[in-house]
Design a protein around this motif. Sequence first.
Motif, PDB file in Angstrom:
ATOM      1  N   VAL A  45      39.257  46.940  34.171  1.00  0.00           N
ATOM      2  CA  VAL A  45      39.471  45.710  34.945  1.00  0.00           C
ATOM      3  C   VAL A  45      38.145  45.184  35.479  1.00  0.00           C
ATOM      4  O   VAL A  45      37.838  43.982  35.380  1.00  0.00           O
ATOM      5  N   ILE A  46      37.350  46.068  36.043  1.00  0.00           N
ATOM      6  CA  ILE A  46      36.071  45.668  36.627  1.00  0.00           C
ATOM      7  C   ILE A  46      35.102  45.204  35.547  1.00  0.00           C
ATOM      8  O   ILE A  46      34.411  44.188  35.704  1.00  0.00           O
ATOM      9  N   LEU A  47      35.069  45.925  34.436  1.00  0.00           N
ATOM     10  CA  LEU A  47      34.187  45.547  33.342  1.00  0.00           C
ATOM     11  C   LEU A  47      34.540  44.152  32.833  1.00  0.00           C
ATOM     12  O   LEU A  47      33.650  43.316  32.607  1.00  0.00           O
ATOM     13  N   TRP A  48      35.835  43.885  32.665  1.00  0.00           N
ATOM     14  CA  TRP A  48      36.265  42.564  32.204  1.00  0.00           C
ATOM     15  C   TRP A  48      35.908  41.496  33.235  1.00  0.00           C
ATOM     16  O   TRP A  48      35.437  40.418  32.868  1.00  0.00           O
ATOM     17  N   ALA A  49      36.130  41.793  34.532  1.00  0.00           N
ATOM     18  CA  ALA A  49      35.860  40.805  35.579  1.00  0.00           C
ATOM     19  C   ALA A  49      34.379  40.443  35.626  1.00  0.00           C
ATOM     20  O   ALA A  49      34.011  39.262  35.765  1.00  0.00           O
ATOM     21  N   ILE A  50      33.513  41.433  35.481  1.00  0.00           N
ATOM     22  CA  ILE A  50      32.072  41.164  35.513  1.00  0.00           C
ATOM     23  C   ILE A  50      31.651  40.393  34.266  1.00  0.00           C
ATOM     24  O   ILE A  50      30.915  39.403  34.340  1.00  0.00           O
ATOM     25  N   SER A  51      32.136  40.802  33.095  1.00  0.00           N
ATOM     26  CA  SER A  51      31.800  40.119  31.846  1.00  0.00           C
ATOM     27  C   SER A  51      32.243  38.663  31.874  1.00  0.00           C
ATOM     28  O   SER A  51      31.479  37.752  31.520  1.00  0.00           O
ATOM     29  N   ASP A  52      33.471  38.427  32.315  1.00  0.00           N
ATOM     30  CA  ASP A  52      34.003  37.063  32.365  1.00  0.00           C
ATOM     31  C   ASP A  52      33.239  36.213  33.387  1.00  0.00           C
ATOM     32  O   ASP A  52      32.965  35.036  33.137  1.00  0.00           O
ATOM     33  N   SER A  53      32.892  36.806  34.501  1.00  0.00           N
ATOM     34  CA  SER A  53      32.173  36.058  35.535  1.00  0.00           C
ATOM     35  C   SER A  53      30.765  35.691  35.092  1.00  0.00           C
ATOM     36  O   SER A  53      30.298  34.571  35.346  1.00  0.00           O
ATOM     37  N   VAL A  54      30.084  36.618  34.440  1.00  0.00           N
ATOM     38  CA  VAL A  54      28.733  36.328  33.954  1.00  0.00           C
ATOM     39  C   VAL A  54      28.777  35.162  32.968  1.00  0.00           C
ATOM     40  O   VAL A  54      27.950  34.244  33.027  1.00  0.00           O
ATOM     41  N   HIS A  55      29.758  35.165  32.076  1.00  0.00           N
ATOM     42  CA  HIS A  55      29.866  34.074  31.112  1.00  0.00           C
ATOM     43  C   HIS A  55      30.183  32.755  31.812  1.00  0.00           C
ATOM     44  O   HIS A  55      29.611  31.711  31.468  1.00  0.00           O
ATOM     45  N   SER A  56      31.065  32.800  32.786  1.00  0.00           N
ATOM     46  CA  SER A  56      31.408  31.584  33.531  1.00  0.00           C
ATOM     47  C   SER A  56      30.203  31.028  34.274  1.00  0.00           C
ATOM     48  O   SER A  56      29.988  29.814  34.326  1.00  0.00           O
TER      49      SER A  56
END
Length: 318
Positions: free
Chosen positions: A29-40
């Motif tokens: 969950v955390i890995l996805w949240a960080i990855s998605d946020s960096v892209h955003s």
Amino acid sequence: MSETVPDARTPGWIPRRELALPNELLYKVILWAISDSVHSICVTTENADWSMSVVDILCAVSPAFNAISCEVAGKAFDIPPEVRDDESSLLLALRKIFAYLHRLGRRLRDPSQWESVSFQNIDCSVSSYVFAYALYLSCISLRRNASRSPRDVFESTHMVILSALTQSEALCDRVIPIDVTSLIRGRIQNELELARLGLVLVKAFHELNEHADSMLILQPSKEADGTGPLAAVRSLIHSSLSKIEAVHTRYAQLCILARPYPETWAFELPGVIRGLRKSYSLHFDEDEYDLHNRLQRCVDMWSVACPFLNKKHLQSSQ
């Protein structure tokens, strides 16, 4: 009076049972949240405040979230161990990284910002993850700017873009954990495909333009030279049209996927309109490759969005 809700930093704070998820699930969950946020942070056209603060927010959820978030972000951005050991220093370093990436992405939102940020004025902790995004974002900007350039500049720029995107993908291979790069890897593949297909279209329409010139030169001398040279040129036109037909639908799909950013449609690429109009104006005494109908389909497909392909303009070119 509203009750103050303690966060993970409150001494003696104990998470509710429903928050005590397995660490393996928390990690994903955390890995996805960080990855998605960096892209955003890099590409969004909307407010990015939440994404800019994603690690601070995750760290405030629970001690487990705090530990995993710091570990994932620290490794992904290759933060030095001495900085990672101090949470406040780590969060400050991440804020600087996110601010730099957000400024870099500003070039997509506002082309006038092209010179405002670059590799030369980087002011945050550098890593393969940061450089992968910096290359990726620079390639998007270069490709879009090249679409307004002469054909030779477009082609040479796209060769540079293809090389840089390959380097960006190689940088992703060096990021740990590797899964944090899954989003940018997918976008790099889209950019690679857009660049390759754009090159195919520009080159194929340039060929069409040259073949049309040859046809116009040869047609008046048909009686003297016979039909052989004209048949050869029709074969060349067929070959170029086949290249266009093989890629134009996929190119349009990729343009749609790039929304909300406006992409360069096929008919806006250098030389496309000129090549299409000239070849469409040809008269084929023989049409074994169904060239007229195939060219008509290209015109019909783009004429709604492109005024230079409406009947009035086409007739004036004939």
